[in-house]
Design a protein around this motif. Structure first.
Motif, PDB file in Angstrom:
ATOM      1  N   ASP A 180       0.950  -1.172  -0.125  1.00 26.80           N
ATOM      2  CA  ASP A 180      -0.010   0.091   0.058  1.00 26.80           C
ATOM      3  C   ASP A 180       0.821   1.364  -0.068  1.00 26.80           C
ATOM      4  O   ASP A 180       0.617   2.236  -0.682  1.00 26.80           O
ATOM      5  CB  ASP A 180      -0.769  -0.217   1.164  1.00 26.80           C
ATOM      6  CG  ASP A 180      -1.892   1.065   1.100  1.00 26.80           C
ATOM      7  OD1 ASP A 180      -2.531   1.413  -0.002  1.00 26.80           O
ATOM      8  OD2 ASP A 180      -2.212   1.582   2.015  1.00 26.80           O
ATOM      9  N   MET A 181       1.766   1.368   0.697  1.00 28.35           N
ATOM     10  CA  MET A 181       2.738   2.359   0.689  1.00 28.35           C
ATOM     11  C   MET A 181       3.663   2.625  -0.524  1.00 28.35           C
ATOM     12  O   MET A 181       3.845   3.688  -0.822  1.00 28.35           O
ATOM     13  CB  MET A 181       3.811   2.258   1.888  1.00 28.35           C
ATOM     14  CG  MET A 181       2.958   2.810   3.254  1.00 28.35           C
ATOM     15  SD  MET A 181       4.294   2.661   4.725  1.00 28.35           S
ATOM     16  CE  MET A 181       4.836   0.840   5.102  1.00 28.35           C
ATOM     17  N   TYR A 190      -0.803   4.577   9.975  1.00 27.20           N
ATOM     18  CA  TYR A 190      -1.301   3.433  10.151  1.00 27.20           C
ATOM     19  C   TYR A 190      -0.757   2.219   9.708  1.00 27.20           C
ATOM     20  O   TYR A 190      -0.644   1.086  10.264  1.00 27.20           O
ATOM     21  CB  TYR A 190      -2.719   3.608  10.018  1.00 27.20           C
ATOM     22  CG  TYR A 190      -3.331   3.794   8.554  1.00 27.20           C
ATOM     23  CD1 TYR A 190      -3.510   2.838   7.797  1.00 27.20           C
ATOM     24  CD2 TYR A 190      -3.520   4.981   8.034  1.00 27.20           C
ATOM     25  CE1 TYR A 190      -3.535   2.769   6.297  1.00 27.20           C
ATOM     26  CE2 TYR A 190      -3.724   5.027   6.647  1.00 27.20           C
ATOM     27  CZ  TYR A 190      -3.787   4.036   6.048  1.00 27.20           C
ATOM     28  OH  TYR A 190      -4.228   4.204   4.693  1.00 27.20           O
ATOM     29  N   ASN A 191      -0.022   2.337   8.191  1.00 28.21           N
ATOM     30  CA  ASN A 191       0.637   1.349   7.672  1.00 28.21           C
ATOM     31  C   ASN A 191       1.899   0.925   8.527  1.00 28.21           C
ATOM     32  O   ASN A 191       2.262  -0.271   8.495  1.00 28.21           O
ATOM     33  CB  ASN A 191       0.766   1.531   6.246  1.00 28.21           C
ATOM     34  CG  ASN A 191      -0.391   1.349   5.239  1.00 28.21           C
ATOM     35  OD1 ASN A 191      -1.271   0.302   5.701  1.00 28.21           O
ATOM     36  ND2 ASN A 191      -0.309   1.898   4.085  1.00 28.21           N
ATOM     37  N   VAL A 192       2.725   2.057   8.824  1.00 23.79           N
ATOM     38  CA  VAL A 192       3.697   1.882   9.738  1.00 23.79           C
ATOM     39  C   VAL A 192       3.574   1.169  11.009  1.00 23.79           C
ATOM     40  O   VAL A 192       4.269   0.150  11.143  1.00 23.79           O
ATOM     41  CB  VAL A 192       4.443   3.160  10.142  1.00 23.79           C
ATOM     42  CG1 VAL A 192       5.689   3.036  10.875  1.00 23.79           C
ATOM     43  CG2 VAL A 192       4.913   3.910   8.896  1.00 23.79           C
ATOM     44  N   LEU A 193       2.211   1.304  11.545  1.00 28.18           N
ATOM     45  CA  LEU A 193       2.162   0.812  12.678  1.00 28.18           C
ATOM     46  C   LEU A 193       1.814  -0.849  12.605  1.00 28.18           C
ATOM     47  O   LEU A 193       2.116  -1.721  13.566  1.00 28.18           O
ATOM     48  CB  LEU A 193       0.967   1.452  13.678  1.00 28.18           C
ATOM     49  CG  LEU A 193       1.147   2.941  14.070  1.00 28.18           C
ATOM     50  CD1 LEU A 193      -0.131   3.651  14.497  1.00 28.18           C
ATOM     51  CD2 LEU A 193       2.179   2.751  15.200  1.00 28.18           C
ATOM     52  N   ILE A 224       8.613  -6.915  -9.057  1.00 32.73           N
ATOM     53  CA  ILE A 224       7.292  -6.604  -9.832  1.00 32.73           C
ATOM     54  C   ILE A 224       7.112  -5.304  -9.800  1.00 32.73           C
ATOM     55  O   ILE A 224       6.935  -4.720 -10.994  1.00 32.73           O
ATOM     56  CB  ILE A 224       5.936  -7.473  -9.238  1.00 32.73           C
ATOM     57  CG1 ILE A 224       6.497  -9.086  -9.494  1.00 32.73           C
ATOM     58  CG2 ILE A 224       4.898  -6.936 -10.070  1.00 32.73           C
ATOM     59  CD1 ILE A 224       5.304  -9.759  -8.848  1.00 32.73           C
ATOM     60  N   GLU A 225       7.257  -4.694  -8.755  1.00 30.33           N
ATOM     61  CA  GLU A 225       6.807  -3.075  -8.527  1.00 30.33           C
ATOM     62  C   GLU A 225       7.671  -2.291  -9.181  1.00 30.33           C
ATOM     63  O   GLU A 225       7.494  -1.458 -10.088  1.00 30.33           O
ATOM     64  CB  GLU A 225       6.381  -2.848  -7.087  1.00 30.33           C
ATOM     65  CG  GLU A 225       5.888  -1.596  -6.896  1.00 30.33           C
ATOM     66  CD  GLU A 225       4.635  -1.237  -7.715  1.00 30.33           C
ATOM     67  OE1 GLU A 225       4.351  -0.044  -8.195  1.00 30.33           O
ATOM     68  OE2 GLU A 225       3.883  -2.182  -8.127  1.00 30.33           O
ATOM     69  N   ASN A 226       8.997  -2.303  -8.858  1.00 33.83           N
ATOM     70  CA  ASN A 226      10.109  -1.458  -9.237  1.00 33.83           C
ATOM     71  C   ASN A 226      11.150  -2.011  -8.716  1.00 33.83           C
ATOM     72  O   ASN A 226      11.482  -2.360  -7.639  1.00 33.83           O
ATOM     73  CB  ASN A 226       9.793  -0.160  -8.798  1.00 33.83           C
ATOM     74  CG  ASN A 226      10.745   0.928  -9.389  1.00 33.83           C
ATOM     75  OD1 ASN A 226      11.755   0.628  -9.622  1.00 33.83           O
ATOM     76  ND2 ASN A 226      10.134   2.224  -9.471  1.00 33.83           N
ATOM     77  N   LYS A 227      12.096  -2.347  -9.733  1.00 31.64           N
ATOM     78  CA  LYS A 227      13.400  -2.835  -9.351  1.00 31.64           C
ATOM     79  C   LYS A 227      14.281  -1.981  -8.527  1.00 31.64           C
ATOM     80  O   LYS A 227      15.130  -2.632  -7.884  1.00 31.64           O
ATOM     81  CB  LYS A 227      14.148  -3.179 -10.430  1.00 31.64           C
ATOM     82  CG  LYS A 227      13.682  -4.320 -11.436  1.00 31.64           C
ATOM     83  CD  LYS A 227      14.354  -4.775 -12.689  1.00 31.64           C
ATOM     84  CE  LYS A 227      13.599  -5.886 -13.568  1.00 31.64           C
ATOM     85  NZ  LYS A 227      14.595  -5.848 -14.830  1.00 31.64           N
ATOM     86  N   LYS A 228      14.100  -0.821  -8.712  1.00 31.71           N
ATOM     87  CA  LYS A 228      14.857   0.268  -7.825  1.00 31.71           C
ATOM     88  C   LYS A 228      14.476   0.150  -6.105  1.00 31.71           C
ATOM     89  O   LYS A 228      15.310   0.385  -5.449  1.00 31.71           O
ATOM     90  CB  LYS A 228      14.506   1.747  -8.221  1.00 31.71           C
ATOM     91  CG  LYS A 228      15.041   2.013  -9.494  1.00 31.71           C
ATOM     92  CD  LYS A 228      14.711   3.287 -10.000  1.00 31.71           C
ATOM     93  CE  LYS A 228      14.965   3.669 -11.354  1.00 31.71           C
ATOM     94  NZ  LYS A 228      14.870   5.362 -11.533  1.00 31.71           N
ATOM     95  N   PHE A 229      13.343  -0.560  -5.878  1.00 33.07           N
ATOM     96  CA  PHE A 229      12.808  -0.643  -4.490  1.00 33.07           C
ATOM     97  C   PHE A 229      13.757  -1.975  -3.860  1.00 33.07           C
ATOM     98  O   PHE A 229      13.579  -1.927  -2.594  1.00 33.07           O
ATOM     99  CB  PHE A 229      11.460  -0.717  -4.368  1.00 33.07           C
ATOM    100  CG  PHE A 229      10.670   0.345  -4.683  1.00 33.07           C
ATOM    101  CD1 PHE A 229      10.585   1.625  -3.721  1.00 33.07           C
ATOM    102  CD2 PHE A 229       9.785   0.554  -5.632  1.00 33.07           C
ATOM    103  CE1 PHE A 229      10.044   2.328  -3.823  1.00 33.07           C
ATOM    104  CE2 PHE A 229       8.794   1.346  -5.718  1.00 33.07           C
ATOM    105  CZ  PHE A 229       9.126   2.641  -5.033  1.00 33.07           C
ATOM    106  N   ILE A 230      14.310  -2.729  -4.467  1.00 29.37           N
ATOM    107  CA  ILE A 230      14.946  -3.827  -4.090  1.00 29.37           C
ATOM    108  C   ILE A 230      16.066  -3.284  -2.933  1.00 29.37           C
ATOM    109  O   ILE A 230      16.353  -4.129  -2.249  1.00 29.37           O
ATOM    110  CB  ILE A 230      15.732  -4.753  -5.112  1.00 29.37           C
ATOM    111  CG1 ILE A 230      14.380  -5.266  -5.901  1.00 29.37           C
ATOM    112  CG2 ILE A 230      16.553  -5.726  -4.499  1.00 29.37           C
ATOM    113  CD1 ILE A 230      15.078  -6.092  -7.198  1.00 29.37           C
ATOM    114  N   ALA A 231      16.666  -2.131  -3.229  1.00 21.88           N
ATOM    115  CA  ALA A 231      17.495  -1.519  -2.529  1.00 21.88           C
ATOM    116  C   ALA A 231      17.122  -1.191  -1.009  1.00 21.88           C
ATOM    117  O   ALA A 231      18.099  -1.567  -0.050  1.00 21.88           O
ATOM    118  CB  ALA A 231      18.084   0.041  -2.980  1.00 21.88           C
TER     119      ALA A 231
END
Length: 403
Positions: A180-181, A190-193, A224-231
């Motif tokens: 979701d984030m 709320y997602n962090v919690l 799947i979402e974005n390879k950059k987020f693998i970091a």
């Protein structure tokens, strides 16, 4: 009336089953919260089909996305009948079959009858129920209420039978706040919690296969979402090494010597030998436990601390019990369920977050079943079927609206 009762039964199911670990047997008949409520749900669904003109809903079973799953389930029914006749313990075979067909009927009745409002409420109520279970996990940790420990360190099991199952259960919901984030490109409190709560429970289940399953599921989501987020993936390893005991448990995953000496290798070998000696038809559905004593007597080096252990591998269990054809068929059924989630993710607009979250769950679930018999734990396995059914029916309804 019966349609409304069916919907209410779905709500009761997703609220109670995660927090009510009832499990007893009446003869060979398995009685648990999921089995009792699912039976009521199926009964109301059947009454709706028969008495309130719901038979027209059967056309949903012809959906092309379900055809391969229908084929594999039909083949499993045939193989299950054969397995019953060769099984020495018929009661065990019946019990296992009833469990499996509970999931099948629950899946198809949801695909047939669930409407959009029911689906959205069911997802919300299930998530809320898992939050309640996770909060109880925190209470267990604070007051030392869990009966499970490792080297005097408490292992959380919350409302599930043991910590291994609870760790896997957390992986059903832990990906939702992350996805979701990512989708919203913003951090919501709320997602962090929610994420912190689930990570805490996952961490102190002290179940290493659940940890690895989570990291693998998260890796696939980020890929799947974005390879950059693998970091950001290493950031999720930090909680594992922050606590001295979890750090020690995590480091054992890097030791080849400790891995090869793990008791699971003996359990896997026992199941493999059983499969090898009963290659075509297996020992009979549900009959692994009735052959286990014979194998550890014949191969005493495979004995593991007590007289009866499960194979700790759902796939090896099915190959041992139903042979090569039954084992492969069983695997294809679960692969097809996973495939349905991928189909929805690729085509939906409205349910992207839930679909991607369930992709993470399915990756972790299929992986972890190589280390635990999760597909034979009703309180857990039933949600692999139920949530997939809800998501797929939501996509079908969405497609109809667009058409």
């Amino acid at each position: 009336m019966f349609k409304r009762l069916f919907n209410i039964s779905i709500y009761v199911f997703v609220i109670l089953v995660p927090i009510l670990p009832l499990k007893i047997k009446l003869g060979f008949l398995p009685l648990s919260a999921d089995f009792i409520i699912a039976s009521i749900l199926i009964f109301f669904g059947l009454c709706y089909l028969l008495f309130e003109g719901g038979l027209k809903e059967l056309y949903n079973l012809k959906d092309k996305g379900l055809r391969k799953l229908n084929l594999f389930i039909g083949l499993f029914v045939f193989l299950n009948i054969i397995s019953f006749f060769i099984a020495p313990n018929k009661g065990a075979a019946i019990s296992e079959s009833l469990r499996f067909f509970e999931y099948v009927f629950l899946f198809y009745f949801i695909v047939l009858l669930a409407d959009k409002r029911t689906i959205k409420r069911a997802f919300m109520l299930f998530f809320a129920s898992m939050v309640v279970a996770a909060l109880y996990g925190v209470i267990q940790f604070i007051f030392g209420l869990s009966p499970y420990t490792v080297n005097r360190n408490i292992r959380l099991n919350s409302t599930f039978v043991n910590p291994n199952y609870w760790g896997a259960a957390v992986n059903i919901v832990i990906f939702y706040p992350i996805v979701d984030m990512i989708k919203e490109r913003k951090i919501k409190i709320y997602n962090v919690l929610f994420l912190a709560l689930f990570i805490f429970n996952l961490l102190f289940s002290l179940n290493r296969s659940s940890w690895l399953a989570f990291l693998l599921g998260l890796f696939v989501i980020l890929l799947i979402e974005n390879k950059k987020f693998i970091a950001i993936l290493p950031a999720f390893i930090l909680p594992l090494i922050a606590h001295p005991f979890t750090r020690k448990r995590f480091i054992t995953l890097l030791s080849i010597e400790k891995i090869t000496k793990d008791a699971r290798f003996k359990l896997w070998k026992t199941a493999y030998l059983m499969f090898k000696e009963h290659f075509v038809l297996g020992v009979g559905h549900g009959n692994y436990r009735y052959f286990y004593d014979d194998y550890i007597k014949r191969f005493p080096e495979l004995f593991v601390r007590k007289d009866l252990w499960s194979p700790h591998n759902s796939f090896l269990k099915m190959f041992a019990e139903m042979g090569i054809f039954g084992g492969l068929n069983f695997m294809f059924i679960y692969i097809m369920l996973f495939y349905l989630v991928i189909v929805v993710y690729n085509k939906t607009r409205e349910y992207k977050v839930i679909a991607l979250s369930l992709i993470g769950f399915w990756v972790s679930y299929l992986f972890q079943n190589n280390f635990n018999n999760l597909m034979f734990i009703p309180q857990l396995n039933v949600f692999a079927w139920l949530l997939t059914a809800l998501l797929y029916k939501a996509y079908v309804l969405e497609a109809e609206e667009e058409f």
